[in-house]
Write an enzyme that holds these catalytic residues in place. Structure first.
Site, PDB file in Angstrom:
ATOM      1  N   ARG A 162      -7.016  12.809   1.363  1.00 54.11           N
ATOM      2  CA  ARG A 162      -5.766  13.039   2.157  1.00 54.11           C
ATOM      3  C   ARG A 162      -4.420  12.772   1.551  1.00 54.11           C
ATOM      4  NH1 ARG A 162      -7.160   9.980   7.606  1.00 54.11           N
ATOM      5  NH2 ARG A 162      -9.271  10.780   7.272  1.00 54.11           N
ATOM      6  N   HIS A 163      -4.429  11.620   0.680  1.00 53.77           N
ATOM      7  CA  HIS A 163      -3.243  11.036   0.341  1.00 53.77           C
ATOM      8  C   HIS A 163      -3.369  11.068  -1.118  1.00 53.77           C
ATOM      9  CE1 HIS A 163      -5.173   7.668   1.445  1.00 53.77           C
ATOM     10  NE2 HIS A 163      -4.652   7.537   2.629  1.00 53.77           N
ATOM     11  N   ARG A 212      -9.553   8.192  -0.592  1.00 49.74           N
ATOM     12  CA  ARG A 212     -10.427   8.557   0.212  1.00 49.74           C
ATOM     13  C   ARG A 212     -11.357   9.578  -0.169  1.00 49.74           C
ATOM     14  NH1 ARG A 212      -8.618   6.540   5.633  1.00 49.74           N
ATOM     15  NH2 ARG A 212     -10.242   7.418   6.439  1.00 49.74           N
ATOM     16  N   HIS A 245      -5.715   3.816  -1.325  1.00 42.12           N
ATOM     17  CA  HIS A 245      -7.141   4.121  -0.852  1.00 42.12           C
ATOM     18  C   HIS A 245      -7.325   5.533  -1.469  1.00 42.12           C
ATOM     19  CE1 HIS A 245      -9.818   4.166   2.723  1.00 42.12           C
ATOM     20  NE2 HIS A 245     -10.341   4.477   1.675  1.00 42.12           N
ATOM     21  N   THR A 264      -8.211   3.125   8.871  1.00 43.62           N
ATOM     22  CA  THR A 264      -9.544   2.650   8.730  1.00 43.62           C
ATOM     23  C   THR A 264      -9.562   1.686  10.143  1.00 43.62           C
ATOM     24  OG1 THR A 264      -9.064   2.122   6.334  1.00 43.62           O
ATOM     25  CG2 THR A 264     -10.855   0.863   7.234  1.00 43.62           C
ATOM     26  N   GLU A 298     -10.952  -9.404   2.607  1.00 48.67           N
ATOM     27  CA  GLU A 298      -9.774  -9.092   3.356  1.00 48.67           C
ATOM     28  C   GLU A 298     -10.162  -9.044   4.798  1.00 48.67           C
ATOM     29  OE1 GLU A 298      -7.364  -5.803   1.684  1.00 48.67           O
ATOM     30  OE2 GLU A 298      -6.321  -5.384   3.874  1.00 48.67           O
ATOM     31  N   GLU A 358      -8.405   0.587  -2.685  1.00 48.95           N
ATOM     32  CA  GLU A 358      -9.521   0.635  -1.471  1.00 48.95           C
ATOM     33  C   GLU A 358     -10.431   1.793  -1.776  1.00 48.95           C
ATOM     34  OE1 GLU A 358      -7.005   0.946   1.923  1.00 48.95           O
ATOM     35  OE2 GLU A 358      -6.025  -1.043   1.503  1.00 48.95           O
ATOM     36  N   ARG A 401       3.358  18.833   1.751  1.00 49.78           N
ATOM     37  CA  ARG A 401       3.668  20.109   1.373  1.00 49.78           C
ATOM     38  C   ARG A 401       2.837  20.670   0.028  1.00 49.78           C
ATOM     39  NH1 ARG A 401       8.818  22.156   2.480  1.00 49.78           N
ATOM     40  NH2 ARG A 401       8.919  22.147   4.818  1.00 49.78           N
ATOM     41  N   HIS A 437      -3.662  -4.896   7.665  1.00 50.24           N
ATOM     42  CA  HIS A 437      -3.887  -3.835   8.626  1.00 50.24           C
ATOM     43  C   HIS A 437      -2.956  -3.818   9.846  1.00 50.24           C
ATOM     44  CE1 HIS A 437      -5.275  -0.114  10.278  1.00 50.24           C
ATOM     45  NE2 HIS A 437      -5.883   0.186   9.235  1.00 50.24           N
ATOM     46  N   GLY A 455       1.017  -1.384   4.242  1.00 50.93           N
ATOM     47  CA  GLY A 455       1.443  -0.129   3.996  1.00 50.93           C
ATOM     48  C   GLY A 455       2.507   0.808   4.917  1.00 50.93           C
ATOM     49  N   HIS A 469       1.069   6.173   1.825  1.00 49.45           N
ATOM     50  CA  HIS A 469       1.827   7.034   2.641  1.00 49.45           C
ATOM     51  C   HIS A 469       2.766   8.078   1.923  1.00 49.45           C
ATOM     52  CE1 HIS A 469      -1.016   6.349   5.721  1.00 49.45           C
ATOM     53  NE2 HIS A 469      -0.739   5.243   5.948  1.00 49.45           N
ATOM     54  N   ASN A 520       0.871  -1.167   0.191  1.00 45.55           N
ATOM     55  CA  ASN A 520       0.002  -0.009   0.094  1.00 45.55           C
ATOM     56  C   ASN A 520       0.875   1.182  -0.078  1.00 45.55           C
ATOM     57  OD1 ASN A 520      -1.381   2.340   1.206  1.00 45.55           O
ATOM     58  ND2 ASN A 520      -3.084   1.254   1.490  1.00 45.55           N
TER      59      ASN A 520
HETATM   60  N1  PXP Z   1      -5.849  -3.296   3.920  1.00 45.12           N
HETATM   61  C1  PXP Z   1      -6.697  -2.547   4.077  1.00 45.12           C
HETATM   62  C2  PXP Z   1      -7.992  -2.698   3.547  1.00 45.12           C
HETATM   63  C3  PXP Z   1      -6.403  -0.966   4.505  1.00 45.12           C
HETATM   64  O1  PXP Z   1      -7.557   0.030   4.580  1.00 45.12           O
HETATM   65  C4  PXP Z   1      -5.120  -0.554   4.970  1.00 45.12           C
HETATM   66  C5  PXP Z   1      -4.724   0.630   5.319  1.00 45.12           C
HETATM   67  O2  PXP Z   1      -4.957   1.601   4.177  1.00 45.12           O
HETATM   68  C6  PXP Z   1      -4.231  -1.768   4.894  1.00 45.12           C
HETATM   69  C7  PXP Z   1      -4.375  -2.985   4.525  1.00 45.12           C
HETATM   70  C8  PXP Z   1      -2.709  -1.304   5.300  1.00 45.12           C
HETATM   71  O3  PXP Z   1      -2.641  -1.256   6.403  1.00 45.12           O
HETATM   72  P1  PXP Z   1      -1.332  -0.520   7.045  1.00 45.12           P
HETATM   73  O4  PXP Z   1      -1.110   0.732   6.565  1.00 45.12           O
HETATM   74  O5  PXP Z   1      -1.479  -0.631   8.444  1.00 45.12           O
HETATM   75  O6  PXP Z   1      -0.334  -1.681   6.625  1.00 45.12           O
END
Ligand code: PXP
Length: 236
Positions: free
Chosen positions: A49-50, A45, A43, A101, A151, A70, A18, A191, A213, A10, A7
């Site tokens: 935000r990203h 959103r 994702h 999330t 998932e 996502e 910035r 996650h 991620g 970030h 992911n």
């Molecule tokens: N899976 C899903 C469905 C998520 O929403 C996220 C966070 O965006 C992740 C995995 C990855 O989570 P993490 O950034 O904590 O590794």
């Protein structure tokens, strides 16, 4: 051996700090793929935000492996997803104020909306997955909604602090993976997974993919993205 989805949200979070052009999530995705990522996850959103839609459009053009987007049940986001055509859409719950999330979808509560969104996206040739807690009722409802992939949210496991708690949460993921597999679902998980808690999850039979991620991007700040992905690839 589960696949590894990286992911890259970030990378875009840092860019948005910035509101400039770097670091570029598209370049990051290419490095992740070179380092062994099996898929690229991001994702879109509602508050952007990203990742933004332009990023997803560019990722659609450049990702060589598999693009997993996502997305929430927001109507605008569903229509955008259909247009952007990722390989997969993972439906997640989304709250405007949350940092990340916070839990899985309540499939029973939002059943109609989820079923309709899943059918619509499937009709556009997009594979659909539901991000749910490792809970038997949510798995049953996911089957009823007609999807064939879920998932499992590993957040509770990741937040466990004692050995006993860790063991308990791991067992829940293991049991629910077995239950969902027997119900005919493809099971992914993710996650909160980090370099010190991923290996045990990756050993659970039948988990098809782990999506990770924040910890990979965090480690990349110190060792570089290619090395960070390779290290996680080895653990998975
Ligand atoms: N899976 C899903 C469905 C998520 O929403 C996220 C966070 O965006 C992740 C995995 C990855 O989570 P993490 O950034 O904590 O590794």
């Amino acid at each position: 051996m589960p696949k590894l989805g990286v992911n890259i949200d970030h990378v875009a979070t840092l860019r948005q700090a910035r509101r400039e052009f770097e670091p570029d999530p598209i370049a990051a995705a290419a490095i992740c793929e070179k380092a062994g990522a099996d898929s690229i996850v991001c994702h879109l959103r509602e508050d952007r935000r990203h990742i933004n839609e332009n990023d997803v459009r560019n990722l659609r053009r450049t990702v060589r492996t598999y693009l997993n987007l996502e997305m929430s049940l927001n109507k605008e986001i569903i229509l955008l997803t259909a247009k952007l055509k990722p390989d997969q859409a993972t439906i997640v719950p989304e709250k405007r104020q949350e940092i990340t999330t916070e839990g899985g979808l309540d499939v029973k509560k939002h059943f109609r909306k989820i079923k309709e969104a899943a059918e619509f996206l499937t009709s556009k040739g997009i594979a659909v997955s539901l991000f749910i807690d490792p809970d038997q009722k949510q798995i049953d409802e996911s089957c009823r909604a007609g999807v064939n992939m879920i998932e499992l949210h590993t957040g509770q496991y990741a937040a466990a602090r004692t050995k006993k708690q860790l063991g308990k949460e791991l067992k829940i993921i293991d049991n629910m993976t077995r239950y969902a597999t027997q119900s005919g679902l493809v099971v992914n998980a993710g996650h909160g997974l980090k370099y010190d808690n991923t290996r045990t999850v990756s050993k659970i039979k039948n988990i098809a993919e782990l999506n990770i991620g924040h910890s990979i991007i965090s480690r990349a700040v110190f060792v570089g993205l290619e090395k960070a992905v390779k290290e996680m690839r080895r653990l998975v």
